[in-house]
Every structure is written in C-alpha cells, then in structure tokens.
Design an enzyme around this catalytic site. Structure first.
Site, PDB file in Angstrom:
ATOM      1  N   ASP A   1       0.827  -1.203   0.000  1.00 12.07           N
ATOM      2  CA  ASP A   1       0.000   0.000   0.000  1.00 12.07           C
ATOM      3  C   ASP A   1       0.864   1.257   0.000  1.00 12.07           C
ATOM      4  O   ASP A   1       2.048   1.223   0.366  1.00 12.07           O
ATOM      5  CB  ASP A   1      -0.955   0.004   1.197  1.00 12.07           C
ATOM      6  CG  ASP A   1      -0.231   0.017   2.534  1.00 12.07           C
ATOM      7  OD1 ASP A   1       0.774  -0.711   2.683  1.00 12.07           O
ATOM      8  OD2 ASP A   1      -0.673   0.746   3.454  1.00 12.07           O
TER       9      ASP A   1
ATOM     10  N   GLU B   1       0.434  -1.230   5.668  1.00 14.08           N
ATOM     11  CA  GLU B   1       1.496  -0.712   6.525  1.00 14.08           C
ATOM     12  C   GLU B   1       1.294   0.756   6.852  1.00 14.08           C
ATOM     13  O   GLU B   1       1.612   1.206   7.958  1.00 14.08           O
ATOM     14  CB  GLU B   1       2.851  -0.923   5.839  1.00 14.08           C
ATOM     15  CG  GLU B   1       4.064  -0.635   6.740  1.00 14.08           C
ATOM     16  CD  GLU B   1       4.487   0.827   6.753  1.00 14.08           C
ATOM     17  OE1 GLU B   1       5.250   1.212   7.649  1.00 14.08           O
ATOM     18  OE2 GLU B   1       4.039   1.612   5.869  1.00 14.08           O
TER      19      GLU B   1
END
Length: 410
Positions: free
Chosen positions: A97, A162
């Site tokens: 991400d 994350e």
C-alpha cells in the site's frame, strides 16, 4: 568465479528488467483505503501473476476490511524450505500500500504514472515501498531459479496496510501464525542514501486526534458562542511546547536523538470566515524515546486538557489514539540478522552501522513479538513527499546485499 559473484552478475544484468517491473507495478494505484484510496488489491493481483509466471509457490492470506471496495485486504507469502532448521525462517518483507499523493500541484510528474528521468524513477510510492517489493521479487526469483537452499527457510512477504498501522497486514499475519519465535527479518522500509544505516530500534509512535467542542456563533457576536478554534490553537501550542520541554532526554542511538512532538493534520471547521467555529479537530504526531513510556506522556497531556476545560467555560476536549505503537526492545546488535546484514553491506564497500529512528516500520511490530528485525535499504528518504523517486542503481545494490546475506545462512 564464486557463487556470490555469479549471482551478483545476474542481478546486474537484470537492472533494466527490475526498473521496468517497478514502473509497471507502480502504475497500479494502491493508496490505502483509510487515506482516501481503493487499496492495494489490484497491485496484489499483479504480484500474484508475477509469482505464477515464474513458478514460485505462494499463499494468500485474506483479511476482511469493509473500507476496501472488495471487502478484503490481501497478503502474499512465499516460504522456501530450508535444509536443516525448518522451524526458523529468514523473511524479507515489503508492503504494497501507499499513502495519498497529496496536492498534485506539488508534483513535477504524474504521481500515478511513473516516469524515468535519467537514473531515477519518479512516482507515488516508488521508494515507499515499491523498491522493496521489486527487490524482494527478484531476490526470490534468483533463489528459486538457482536452486539456492539455506539451512533455515527463506520467506518473502508482500503485506497490506502498513501505512495505517498494519492491522490488515503484518498484525493479521502474526495472528494467522505465519511467524515462529526463531524467525528473523529484513524490512526494507527505511535507510540512507549510501546504504550504510541499519535500523535496529524505533521510538514509540503515537498519532493523537484532538476534538475541541465549543458553541458556534456569528463572529461579530463572539459573546454568544464559544470559539473552539481559538481554544484548539492555544491548546495545541501549549501541549507541543510542554512536551518538548519536559521530555527532552537524548539518546545517541537515534536520529534525531530526541523525542519529537509535532502538530500536523488540521481538519476543516467552518465554511465561512464570519462564523465562530463550534468544533475544531487537529492531530499531533509523537515519536517518543524508549526512556519514556507513552502513558507518561499521556498523563501530562491529560493534565493540560483538564486545565483548559476548567479555565475556558463551555469548552470540551476529547483526545483519542489514531495510532499507538509502544517502543519494543531493540533488535540485539549481535543477532544473526544484524551481524550478517552489516557484513554483507560492508563487503559491498559501504561502511555500515546500526541505530534507531523515529518509528513507523513493520520492524517494530516484529520486535514487539521478539522477532529480530533489521530495517535497511538504500534510498534517499523521500517517502510521503512530492516528487518521490527511486534510484534505479539502488535496485541492484539492495538485491545484491540480500543475496549476500542469504548465502550467509546457507
């Protein structure tokens, strides 16, 4: 020519392929759903197709998440069995991400269409963390293609979420039993421009959201309302100044060597300049040295809040955690992963050293579960900034170091 030299030559020959892979993957948006994006699902599908193309076995761990359009977040793991100690795995972990691009006016290129200019590739998330994903994929390919077997298992993780705390990523993988107590990990999510810095410790990371409530009124008749924004501005500055004054210890292991307390995000309050705001919301970012606990800091913050609520009639203040990661014990500097990684970096001609940072990587999550983690990469530290770029040559440098480190486990 030694095995390491042969493998390094293979890495060097793949520089253009690695750059092309990074650009192709990074064209697929992967902005975290909690940062106004659709998530990394489509990019995970690209990684799955990549692994399948090269015959690399993998597992998919799905985690339900209503914020994602698909209702689920994906995590991919590859685990290649070792020859002896199969209860131990050396992991290489990248996250898929990204954050949001921010104001597009600040970008010189289209952040969602990576562009190569000279020896750099510009685009959103190319450093954070596409560089890690691509170097991990190519390291994995080289291990499989050359039938390299370490004494322990070799693992590769491509994780979700994350950027907003890893609840749907690494935390979910821990709950799923992916890791064992004997595991170690390299996390390429921080580093330095010359590749010399190995991160083994992090500060506590806290994001606090303050909601100050008063009473809305016309700005020309302030006596009829309670100005929430005025109270919030004074409150934020007083808390920031107090924290910097009272929690001022320094630790040379860290860069910077002190705790940081910064006012950051500010939410919109009213739509007109002549309206006295009845509500104001702001955020603080706190990175706290391990010599202090988060609870110690929060006690002082609550004391200031109580004072404001008593002194300012009609004001109510709520504070909540957006993120809280209490600093775990550092990775021991004499652990296998640190000594072997540092040795591999030094063999490449770089004088490596270890230390601590402000926090915010998956390394801290692993350390909290007593899994030694070394956070390392060769990068210019442009994460979350406009005109983020990755140096193409660093893709080769990092992959060669990973190969050298893996060979030390054989």
């Amino acid at each position: 020519m030694s095995q390491k030299q042969e493998l390094h030559a293979m890495v060097e020959a793949r520089q253009e392929e690695m750059a092309a892979d990074l650009m192709e993957m990074s064209r697929i948006p992967a902005v975290n759903p909690r940062m106004n994006g659709k998530g990394e699902y489509a990019r995970m599908q690209w990684i799955q197709a990549y692994l399948e193309k090269y015959g690399i076995p993998y597992d998919v761990i799905s985690v339900p998440d209503e914020a994602a359009p698909e209702g689920v977040r994906l995590n991919l793991t590859v685990k290649l069995p070792g020859t002896e100690d199969t209860e131990r795995t050396l992991w290489l972990i990248g996250h898929v991400d990204t954050v949001n691009s921010g104001d597009l006016e600040n970008w010189n290129t289209d952040p969602f269409s990576p562009e190569r200019i000279g020896g750099r590739i510009y685009g959103l998330g190319v450093e954070d963390n596409s560089q890690a994903v691509i170097t991990a994929l190519h390291t994995c390919r080289l291990v499989v293609e050359n039938k390299i077997q370490a004494k322990c298992n070799l693992g590769f993780i491509f994780a979700s979420d994350e950027e907003t705390g890893s609840a749907y990523g690494l935390h979910a993988l821990l709950d799923h039993g992916v890791f064992s107590p004997k595991d170690e990990a390299i996390v390429p999510d921080a580093g330095s421009a010359d590749g010399s810095f190995v991160e083994i410790a992090e500060k506590s990371q806290v994001w606090l959201k303050f909601t100050v409530t008063g009473k809305q009124a016309h700005a020309s008749m302030p006596q009829l309302g309670v100005n929430a924004t005025s109270a919030a501005m004074h409150l934020g500055v007083e808390i920031e100044d107090m924290l910097k004054r009272e929690f001022a210890e320094e630790d040379p292991l860290f860069n910077p060597p002190y705790s940081t307390f910064e006012l950051t995000q500010k939410f919109a309050n009213v739509d007109s300049p002549n309206v006295l705001p009845g509500k104001d919301i702001f955020v603080m970012d706190l990175r706290i040295l391990p010599c202090y606990t988060v609870d110690q800091v929060m006690d002082r913050i609550h004391a200031v809040i109580e004072k404001y609520e008593k002194e300012r009639e009609g004001i109510q203040i709520q504070v909540e955690f957006i993120t809280r990661v209490d600093a775990p014990d550092p990775t021991p500097s004499d652990s296998d992963i640190v000594t072997r990684l540092v040795a591999s970096i030094r063999e490449s001609g770089v004088d490596a050293y270890y230390g601590g940072i402000g926090g915010g990587t998956c390394g801290a999550i692993l350390r909290a579960h007593h899994i030694p983690a070394a956070v390392w990469s060769t990068l210019d530290e442009l994460a979350h900034q406009p005109n983020e770029y990755v140096v193409v040559e660093n893709l080769v440098k990092d992959t060669k170091v990973y190969i050298s480190t893996i060979l030390k486990y054989c």
